[in-house]
Enzyme design. Structure first.
Site, PDB file in Angstrom:
ATOM      1  N   HIS A  62      56.925  24.341  45.225  1.00  0.00           N
ATOM      2  CA  HIS A  62      55.730  25.172  44.990  1.00  0.00           C
ATOM      3  C   HIS A  62      55.820  25.752  43.596  1.00  0.00           C
ATOM      4  CE1 HIS A  62      58.639  28.166  46.260  1.00  0.00           C
ATOM      5  NE2 HIS A  62      57.813  29.164  46.051  1.00  0.00           N
ATOM      6  N   HIS A  64      55.788  28.771  42.242  1.00  0.00           N
ATOM      7  CA  HIS A  64      56.338  30.066  41.838  1.00  0.00           C
ATOM      8  C   HIS A  64      57.346  29.859  40.700  1.00  0.00           C
ATOM      9  CE1 HIS A  64      55.259  32.675  45.584  1.00  0.00           C
ATOM     10  NE2 HIS A  64      54.424  32.865  44.579  1.00  0.00           N
ATOM     11  N   ASP A  66      60.195  31.078  39.979  1.00  0.00           N
ATOM     12  CA  ASP A  66      61.636  30.927  40.250  1.00  0.00           C
ATOM     13  C   ASP A  66      61.981  29.511  40.721  1.00  0.00           C
ATOM     14  OD1 ASP A  66      60.210  31.718  42.602  1.00  0.00           O
ATOM     15  OD2 ASP A  66      62.069  32.270  43.605  1.00  0.00           O
ATOM     16  N   HIS A  67      60.963  28.648  40.860  1.00  0.00           N
ATOM     17  CA  HIS A  67      61.193  27.247  41.229  1.00  0.00           C
ATOM     18  C   HIS A  67      60.738  26.288  40.134  1.00  0.00           C
ATOM     19  CE1 HIS A  67      61.938  28.295  45.571  1.00  0.00           C
ATOM     20  NE2 HIS A  67      61.395  29.401  45.095  1.00  0.00           N
ATOM     21  N   HIS A 185      53.161  29.807  52.739  1.00  0.00           N
ATOM     22  CA  HIS A 185      53.851  30.730  51.830  1.00  0.00           C
ATOM     23  C   HIS A 185      52.773  31.509  51.087  1.00  0.00           C
ATOM     24  CE1 HIS A 185      57.030  32.228  49.316  1.00  0.00           C
ATOM     25  NE2 HIS A 185      56.721  31.530  48.235  1.00  0.00           N
ATOM     26  N   ASP A 256      60.001  27.529  49.889  1.00  0.00           N
ATOM     27  CA  ASP A 256      59.789  28.867  50.438  1.00  0.00           C
ATOM     28  C   ASP A 256      58.720  28.802  51.525  1.00  0.00           C
ATOM     29  OD1 ASP A 256      61.423  29.532  48.379  1.00  0.00           O
ATOM     30  OD2 ASP A 256      60.044  30.939  47.411  1.00  0.00           O
ATOM     31  N   HIS A 316      68.300  30.259  49.196  1.00  0.00           N
ATOM     32  CA  HIS A 316      67.257  31.120  48.638  1.00  0.00           C
ATOM     33  C   HIS A 316      67.425  32.559  49.115  1.00  0.00           C
ATOM     34  CE1 HIS A 316      63.058  32.541  47.810  1.00  0.00           C
ATOM     35  NE2 HIS A 316      63.104  31.654  46.846  1.00  0.00           N
TER      36      HIS A 316
END
Ligand SMILES: [Zn+2]
Ligand SMILES: [Zn+2]
Ligand SMILES: [Zn+2]
Ligand SMILES: [Zn+2]
Lengths: 370, 370
Positions: A62, A64, A66-67, A185, A256, A316
C-alpha cells in the site's frame, strides 16, 4: 531450490535506529523479490547479506510512506551498482502495487533527474471501494496520468480484481503463480500469495530399467507428464514410474490491515508454509489498532488459523516495542508478549509463531508431501 | 546566543551504513534549520543529539535524490512527534529550494495520504539557464502546478534572482538575513548564506552613570540606536556610550557544484566564519569530478580563498572514502588525503580545513570584532 525470507525492516510508521521501516526480501535461486520499501531500505539491504543488484521484482502492499518512501532511492542505488554488472541486470524491473504508484515513481524519479540503467514497469492493482474508509480513497485527480513516461519506464498493466476468485493475478511462469488479495486499512492495502508450482516426483529408475527403458529423452517425456509407448506396444503412464509430486511452497505476505476482504484470500492462502501478518499493537490496544487500520496478535492469529498456515510471522511492530535484545528491565512493552498473545490464540493448532526482527532470515524448506 | 552546525550525512550519491546521504543542521537558540535531506536523515537525526521536532526551516540545495528523498518521511515523522508537543510546533515550516520542489512534496505527501499536524509552505527559487547543461533543465511539463494544494500546504513564494546583487533574498528578520546564490551542477544547484545581524555593543554603564542616566527605558533607546536628550539639554549619541558592535556570524553552505556562478556570491560570502563546500573526489580525479558537476579539495579551497573564509569544511565525499575511524591499512582512498590537498591549496592563508563526518558538531563562536 532454496527459498528464504529476510526481514529488512519490521517497524511501523517510521524507521528508527532499532527497527527499519517495512521491507522484506523473498529470495529464490539468487533472485530477490522485495516486498515494501520504506525509507532506509537500501541501507538495510547493504547491512544484510543480500545484494541490491539482484532485485528483479518489487511488490508494494500500500502507498503509506513507511512502505514506499525508500523505493525511488533504492532504484537509483541499484542502478549505480548495475554499471559494472552483467547484461542480466538490465532486465526490466517489474513493480506491482496499488493505483497511484506509477505516478509516484514518475514524479519522484523525474523531478530528481534520476536516470536508471535498466527499464522498469509499474503494474497497478485497482482497489475496490470497500478497502478503506471514504477519506482513504485517492483523489483520481492525484493519479491521473499526464505527461510522458519516465525515460526508463515501460508501459505497465492495470490489474483488476478477478471477481470469481476474489484475487488479482499478478503473473505466472514455469515456477510461480503470484496473486494478490484485498485488505482493509486506512488506505487500500493488499496481501500477496507466492505459490511455487508443484514439481513432478523423481522417476523410479529401477522400475524403468525393468521395463527396458534406458536413460534418454523418453525419461524427460515421462517426467513432463506424457505417456510413452514401448517397442513391445506397452504404454507406460507417468503415474506408474513417478514418485509422489513435490508440492510447491506457498508464502503469504500481508500488508497493513485490520481485516482481510472476501472469502477468496482464505482459499488462496490455505496451507501456507509461511504467513507474514502485521501485529502493530498488543491485544490490550485492540480498539486503537483497529481505529488506525491495524491488527493485534490475536487478529493475526485468527487469519493464520483460518488459512491453516504452518508458520505465522508477526511483523510491523509499533516503535514502542524494542527488539528483544534491546529490552531492558522496567520496559513496559515487551515484543515477546505479542508472541505470547498469538500463541495463546493458536493453542492446539500446531501453528508456529515467529517474531520478525530486522535481518532475521527464515528458510522455507520443501515438504515431501501435503 | 549559541550557534552550531551538525552534519547528519556526509556521503555523496546514496546513503551507506558508514556515511549518510546529505543533510546538516544549523542550530541557533534551540531552533533547527535543516540543509538538504537525503534518504535516512530522520534516522540520523534520531541518532544525534538534535530533536526533529525543532526543525522550523528546511533548505534544499538541489533536487538530486541524495539531497531530497528523505524529506517527505522527515516531515511525516516530525508530525508524529508533534502531537504531544506545545503549540509552538504548529508554526508553519518554511521550505526553500529549486523550482519543482513544491510539486515533488505535493505528490509524495498526497499519494501516500500523509497528513501533517502543522502547515508547510514551499518557496521556490527560479534557476537561470546557465546553472546546468541543457539536459539538466527540468521539463516545465514536469512541474506545472496542477490540482489543489496539499491540505497542510500554504501558498509559497517564487523567488527570482536579484540581478544587481546576483543573489536571491530568501528572508530577513530581526536576527538573520538569509540569501541564496547560484551554483553550476548537473542540475541547477544553490548555495545559502546565513548572515546574523550585527548586535549593538554593551552599554558603558560607568559613563552613563557619570552623565546622570539611571537604568531604565532610556538605556533601551540608546541600545536601539536612538539619541537621548538629558534634562540638562545635553544630547547623548549612542556611539558615545556603546562599546563596539558585536559582528554577526556568517555561515555559507554550498550544494553540489563544479563552480560558483557570478561575482555576487563572493561578495555575499566574504569573511564567512564557516564555509561548507563539497569535495566529492580527490584532486587526481578532477576531470571525472567536473564531468559529474562536482569539486575536488583544490576547487573547494579556491572558493574559500576567494571568500576569505575562516574555516572551510569539506563535505559530500564519494562513498569510496571511508570515515577516518574506519580506514584500514591497505585502503587506497584516504579521506585525510582530501584534507591535505585542501590545506596545500590554502597554504599561507590561515584558513582552517575541517573534514565533515556524520554527527560532527562545530561551534560557531561570536567574534569580538571583524
Ligand atoms: Zn505501515
Ligand atoms: Zn499503513
Ligand atoms: Zn549529491
Ligand atoms: Zn547532485
Amino acid at each position: 531450490m532454496t527459498m528464504d525470507l529476510t526481514f529488512l525492516g519490521t517497524g511501523s510508521a517510521y524507521p528508527s535506529p532499532h527497527r527499519g521501516a517495512s521491507a522484506l526480501v523473498l529470495r529464490t535461486d539468487g533472485e530477490c523479490w522485495l516486498f515494501d520499501c520504506g525509507e532506509g531500505t537500501q541501507t538495510q539491504l547493504m547491512k544484510s547479506q543480500l545484494r541490491a543488484g539482484r532485485i528483479t521484482k518489487v511488490f508494494i502492499s500500500h502507498l503509506h510512506g513507511d512502505h514506499l518512501f525508500g523505493l525511488p532511492g533504492l532504484l537509483c542505488t541499484v542502478s549505480l551498482n548495475t554499471s559494472s554488472e552483467s547484461q542480466q541486470d538490465l532486465n526490466c524491473v517489474d513493480i506491482y502495487g496499488p493505483r497511484g504508484l506509477r505516478h509516484f515513481l514518475r514524479v519522484t524519479l523525474g523531478i530528481t533527474g534520476s536516470q536508471l540503467l535498466f527499464p522498469y514497469a509499474v503494474h497497478e492493482l485497482e482497489p475496490t471501494p470497500d478497502q478503506s474508509p471514504e477519506e482513504g480513497k485517492l483523489n483520481p485527480e492525484m493519479t491521473a496520468e499526464r505527461g510522458p513516461l519516465h525515460p526508463q519506464e515501460q508501459p505497465g498493466r492495470t490489474i483488476s480484481l478477478d471477481v470469481s476468485s476474489d484475487t488479482y493475478l499478478l503473473f505466472e511462469d514455469q515456477k510461480f503463480v503470484v496473486k494478490a488479495f484485498r485488505l482493509f486499512h486506512r488506505i487500500p492495502s493488499f496481501g500477496f500469495c507466492i505459490q511455487e508450482r508443484d514439481r513432478p516426483g523423481r522417476l523410479n529408475t529401477e522400475l524403468l530399467k525393468e521395463l527396458g527403458l534406458k536413460p534418454g529423452p523418453l525419461y524427460g517425456r515421462l517426467k513432463a507428464g506424457e505417456s510413452v509407448t514401448l517397442e513391445s506396444g506397452r504404454v507406460v503412464q507417468p503415474s506408474e514410474v513417478l514418485e509422489e509430486a513435490i508440492p510447491g511452497r506457498k508464502v503469504c505476505i500481508l500488508g497493513d490491515c485490520s481485516s482481510v476482504l472476501g472469502e477468496g484470500p482464505q482459499r488462496l492462502c490455505s496451507g501456507a508454509d509461511i504467513l507474514v501478518h502485521e501485529a502493530t499493537l498488543g491485544n490490550e490496544h485492540r480498539e486503537k489498532a483497529v481505529d488506525h487500520g491495524h491488527s493485534t496478535p490475536e487478529m493475526a492469529a485468527a487469519v493464520a488459523r483460518a488459512c491453516c498456515a504452518r508458520r505465522l510471522v508477526l511483523n510491523h511492530f509499533s516503535q514502542r516495542y524494542k527488539p528483544s535484545a534491546m529490552v531492558k528491565e522496567g520496559d513496559e512493552d515487551h515484543v515477546s508478549e505479542l508472541k505470547r498473545q498469538a500463541e495463546e490464540a493458536l493453542q492446539g493448532t500446531g501453528v508456529e509463531v515467529i517474531l520478525a526482527e530486522d535481518f532475521l532470515t527464515l528458510q522455507i524448506s520443501l515438504r515431501r508431501s501435503r
